[in-house]
Design an enzyme around this catalytic site. Structure first.
Site, PDB file in Angstrom:
ATOM      1  N   PRO A  13       0.787  -1.227   0.000  1.00 21.71           N
ATOM      2  CA  PRO A  13       0.000   0.000   0.000  1.00 21.71           C
ATOM      3  C   PRO A  13       0.825   1.286   0.000  1.00 21.71           C
ATOM      4  CG  PRO A  13      -0.111  -1.081   2.139  1.00 21.71           C
ATOM      5  CD  PRO A  13       0.544  -2.052   1.195  1.00 21.71           C
ATOM      6  N   ASN A  14       0.316   2.235  -0.743  1.00 25.95           N
ATOM      7  CA  ASN A  14       0.852   3.598  -0.835  1.00 25.95           C
ATOM      8  C   ASN A  14       2.142   3.714  -1.635  1.00 25.95           C
ATOM      9  OD1 ASN A  14      -1.236   4.852   0.811  1.00 25.95           O
ATOM     10  ND2 ASN A  14      -0.329   3.730   2.508  1.00 25.95           N
ATOM     11  N   ARG A  21       4.926  11.171  -2.408  1.00 23.88           N
ATOM     12  CA  ARG A  21       4.629  10.773  -1.034  1.00 23.88           C
ATOM     13  C   ARG A  21       5.842  11.037  -0.128  1.00 23.88           C
ATOM     14  NH1 ARG A  21       4.644   4.540   1.170  1.00 23.88           N
ATOM     15  NH2 ARG A  21       4.018   5.045   3.285  1.00 23.88           N
ATOM     16  N   TYR A  26      11.023   9.216   1.329  1.00 25.08           N
ATOM     17  CA  TYR A  26      11.043   8.202   0.268  1.00 25.08           C
ATOM     18  C   TYR A  26      11.690   8.667  -1.036  1.00 25.08           C
ATOM     19  CZ  TYR A  26       7.840   5.875   3.455  1.00 25.08           C
ATOM     20  OH  TYR A  26       7.292   5.284   4.561  1.00 25.08           O
ATOM     21  N   ASN A  78       8.106  -5.477  -0.941  1.00 23.14           N
ATOM     22  CA  ASN A  78       8.004  -4.315  -0.061  1.00 23.14           C
ATOM     23  C   ASN A  78       6.552  -4.246   0.396  1.00 23.14           C
ATOM     24  OD1 ASN A  78       7.866  -1.939   1.318  1.00 23.14           O
ATOM     25  ND2 ASN A  78       8.974  -0.720  -0.211  1.00 23.14           N
ATOM     26  N   ALA A  81       3.105  -0.635   4.846  1.00 22.02           N
ATOM     27  CA  ALA A  81       2.706  -0.681   6.260  1.00 22.02           C
ATOM     28  C   ALA A  81       2.251  -2.067   6.706  1.00 22.02           C
ATOM     29  CB  ALA A  81       1.602   0.343   6.510  1.00 22.02           C
ATOM     30  N   GLU A 102      12.578  -9.305   1.843  1.00 21.26           N
ATOM     31  CA  GLU A 102      11.848  -8.099   2.263  1.00 21.26           C
ATOM     32  C   GLU A 102      12.701  -6.866   1.928  1.00 21.26           C
ATOM     33  OE1 GLU A 102      11.877  -7.637   6.516  1.00 21.26           O
ATOM     34  OE2 GLU A 102      10.060  -6.403   6.522  1.00 21.26           O
ATOM     35  N   HIS A 104      12.804  -2.406   1.957  1.00 23.24           N
ATOM     36  CA  HIS A 104      12.228  -1.115   2.327  1.00 23.24           C
ATOM     37  C   HIS A 104      13.118  -0.006   1.803  1.00 23.24           C
ATOM     38  CE1 HIS A 104       9.346  -3.008   4.982  1.00 23.24           C
ATOM     39  NE2 HIS A 104      10.342  -3.750   5.454  1.00 23.24           N
ATOM     40  N   ARG A 111      13.023   4.732  12.535  1.00 19.10           N
ATOM     41  CA  ARG A 111      11.807   5.548  12.506  1.00 19.10           C
ATOM     42  C   ARG A 111      10.947   5.283  13.760  1.00 19.10           C
ATOM     43  NH1 ARG A 111       9.169   5.019   6.744  1.00 19.10           N
ATOM     44  NH2 ARG A 111       7.965   6.778   7.590  1.00 19.10           N
TER      45      ARG A 111
HETATM   46  C1  DQA Z   1       8.246   1.183   3.748  1.00 21.82           C
HETATM   47  C2  DQA Z   1       8.363   1.352   5.269  1.00 21.82           C
HETATM   48  C3  DQA Z   1       7.022   1.132   5.935  1.00 21.82           C
HETATM   49  O1  DQA Z   1       7.154   1.350   7.329  1.00 21.82           O
HETATM   50  C4  DQA Z   1       5.995   2.122   5.412  1.00 21.82           C
HETATM   51  O2  DQA Z   1       4.742   1.863   5.977  1.00 21.82           O
HETATM   52  C5  DQA Z   1       5.928   2.131   3.926  1.00 21.82           C
HETATM   53  C6  DQA Z   1       7.167   2.086   3.173  1.00 21.82           C
HETATM   54  C7  DQA Z   1       9.568   1.530   3.024  1.00 21.82           C
HETATM   55  O3  DQA Z   1       9.745   1.106   1.893  1.00 21.82           O
HETATM   56  O4  DQA Z   1      10.399   2.243   3.576  1.00 21.82           O
HETATM   57  O5  DQA Z   1       4.857   2.238   3.336  1.00 21.82           O
HETATM   58  O6  DQA Z   1       7.927  -0.167   3.462  1.00 21.82           O
END
Ligand code: DQA
Length: 146
Positions: A13-14, A21, A26, A78, A81, A102, A104, A111
């Site tokens: 998501p997102n 964003r 990011y 990835n 959240a 995984e 990120h 964080r």
């Molecule tokens: C993320 C880190 C997560 O905590 C966050 O909710 C994201 C992006 C990252 O790529 O840094 O949506 O996965």
């Protein structure tokens, strides 16, 4: 038909909002920018990339199962959240034999405390975090070595 040279890159998501964003966290690269760079590297390595994004947890579960059923070489994930909330993703990863890496963009450990726990990381083969889009490229390099 099993395709041992296919690598799934799944985004939660997102991540479709990358570029606008929270760029201080990011950066300004879009998800398409990242996909393009991965495609180039995959072509050079003679592997196929299947790059996807969804804002829905169940889609990610379905795609993990699909990668398994297809006999994919690896999954780069990835989870956004859902990293910090999803026992469903944890269980999906545990239930398949495809190695899941995984990734990120940011370093969740540097964080907010609610980002310090990763249900995905507890089930994944390994985690790469904190290097922006380079995290994805490093994950691809790791996937190619598996
Ligand atoms: C993320 C880190 C997560 O905590 C966050 O909710 C994201 C992006 C990252 O790529 O840094 O949506 O996965």
């Amino acid at each position: 038909m099993a395709d041992a040279r296919k690598i799934y890159v799944l985004n939660g998501p997102n991540l479709n909002m990358l570029g606008t964003r929270e760029p201080d966290i990011y950066g300004y690269d879009t998800l398409d920018d990242i996909a393009g760079r991965m495609e180039d590297a995959a072509n050079r390595a003679h592997v196929e990339i299947d790059f996807r994004q969804s804002n829905h947890e169940g889609h990610l579960v379905d795609w993990l199962q699909e990668a398994h059923a297809e006999g994919a070489h690896a999954v780069i994930l990835n989870p956004g959240a859902y990293t910090h909330t999803s026992i469903a993703l944890h269980d999906a990863i545990k239930g398949i034999t495809v190695p899941v890496i995984e990734v990120h963009l940011s370093n969740p450990h540097a964080r907010e405390p609610f980002r310090h726990k990763s249900f995905v990381g507890m089930a994944a083969r390994g985690t790469i975090a904190g290097f922006g889009p380079l995290s994805y490229m490093l994950a691809l390099e790791a996937a190619l070595e598996l």
